[in-house]
Design an enzyme around this catalytic site. Structure first.
Site, mmCIF file in Angstrom:
data_model
loop_
_atom_site.group_PDB
_atom_site.id
_atom_site.type_symbol
_atom_site.label_atom_id
_atom_site.label_comp_id
_atom_site.label_asym_id
_atom_site.label_seq_id
_atom_site.Cartn_x
_atom_site.Cartn_y
_atom_site.Cartn_z
ATOM 1 N N CYS A 111 -73.112 2.563 -95.287
ATOM 2 C CA CYS A 111 -71.984 2.760 -96.194
ATOM 3 C C CYS A 111 -72.311 3.774 -97.299
ATOM 4 C CB CYS A 111 -71.514 1.407 -96.753
ATOM 5 S SG CYS A 111 -69.906 1.516 -97.561
ATOM 6 N N HIS A 215 -70.678 -1.762 -91.968
ATOM 7 C CA HIS A 215 -71.722 -2.680 -92.442
ATOM 8 C C HIS A 215 -72.267 -3.521 -91.285
ATOM 9 C CE1 HIS A 215 -71.597 -2.218 -96.886
ATOM 10 N NE2 HIS A 215 -70.393 -1.728 -96.619
ATOM 11 N N GLU A 217 -74.989 -5.062 -91.090
ATOM 12 C CA GLU A 217 -75.693 -6.269 -91.566
ATOM 13 C C GLU A 217 -74.749 -7.466 -91.658
ATOM 14 O OE1 GLU A 217 -74.424 -3.921 -93.371
ATOM 15 O OE2 GLU A 217 -74.385 -4.348 -95.529
#
Ligand code: MN
Length: 244
Positions: A111, A215, A217
């Site tokens: 990001c 994202h 994660e």
């Protein structure tokens, strides 16, 4: 085999949307650990010699998400839509990125991390995606689950990203209101959203310099997202083999 030390950038204590950033950072730490890396947070506020000393001890870096980069770094004056600027974080991360580029140290950007890469190389950003009239919505925060699959991306077939993901398209989450405008020389766009927004870039002359606008994660159950963290760890191991 010793686990590679992966430095992870973090936001300041007084960052805007701190609770959300804490959660994403915890997931990024977990992503690195699950991939076989040894995560270490890079504390804010180090002076440059200390930051460089820490950088030299790291095997790889993960540039995480956060507030907007100060537009002065890409030649603009801030519009009213720019938010969460932390110039100390900006200057530290731009320095880390330049060192990672110059030393061919593996890194992965998420990001804001993608935007840091583009700005460090001389590119620019849309201060808000709304500046681009044909853009779709990309701001699925803070009122949406961070694992909500917001839009598809199309991946360039012969890219590192395509090799890692093993797919030509992916559904991704989307927690950003800025995006790359002018992509810097030396960077290759390797994935875009349907509206043309840059969703992933790779550094052409670098063994592993990859950054994504979404994202991964926050999507820890998806094999393609876990593979991104794994690719960073594998790249650090390949590098240390070459050096010894
Ligand atoms: Mn997006």
């Amino acid at each position: 085999m010793t686990a590679p030390l992966i430095g992870i950038t973090i936001h300041a204590n007084d960052a805007q949307h701190r609770a959300a950033l804490d959660r994403l950072c915890a997931q990024a730490i977990q992503g690195v650990a699950n991939a076989g890396g040894l995560p270490v947070l890079i504390p804010p506020g180090l002076d440059e010699p200390a930051l460089h000393g820490l950088f030299e001890r790291l095997d790889g870096l993960l540039f995480t998400g956060g507030g907007d980069i100060a537009p002065a770094y890409y030649g603009g004056s801030a519009s009213s839509l720019v938010a969460g600027v932390d110039v100390d974080r900006d200057s530290a991360e731009l320095a880390l990125m330049r060192w990672a580029l110059d030393s061919a140290k593996p890194f992965f950007g998420i990001c804001r991390g993608l935007q840091i890469l583009n700005v460090a190389c001389g590119g620019s950003l849309y201060q808000d995606i709304g500046e681009c009239k044909h853009a779709e919505r990309h701001t699925f925060y803070p009122d949406f689950p961070f694992d909500m699959l917001a839009h598809p991306i199309e991946i360039v077939p012969d890219s590192q990203l395509a090799h890692i993901a093993g797919k030509a398209t992916l559904q991704v989450n989307s927690l950003h209101h800025q995006a790359c405008q002018v992509v810097a020389p030396g960077l290759r766009v390797v994935a875009r959203a349907r509206d043309g927004m840059v969703e992933a870039i790779e550094v052409t002359a670098h063994p592993f310099g990859l950054a994504v606008q979404w994202h991964p994660e926050a999507l820890p159950d998806a094999p393609e997202m876990r593979a991104l963290f794994r690719a960073l760890v594998v790249a650090t191991r390949e590098r240390s083999c070459v050096q010894t």
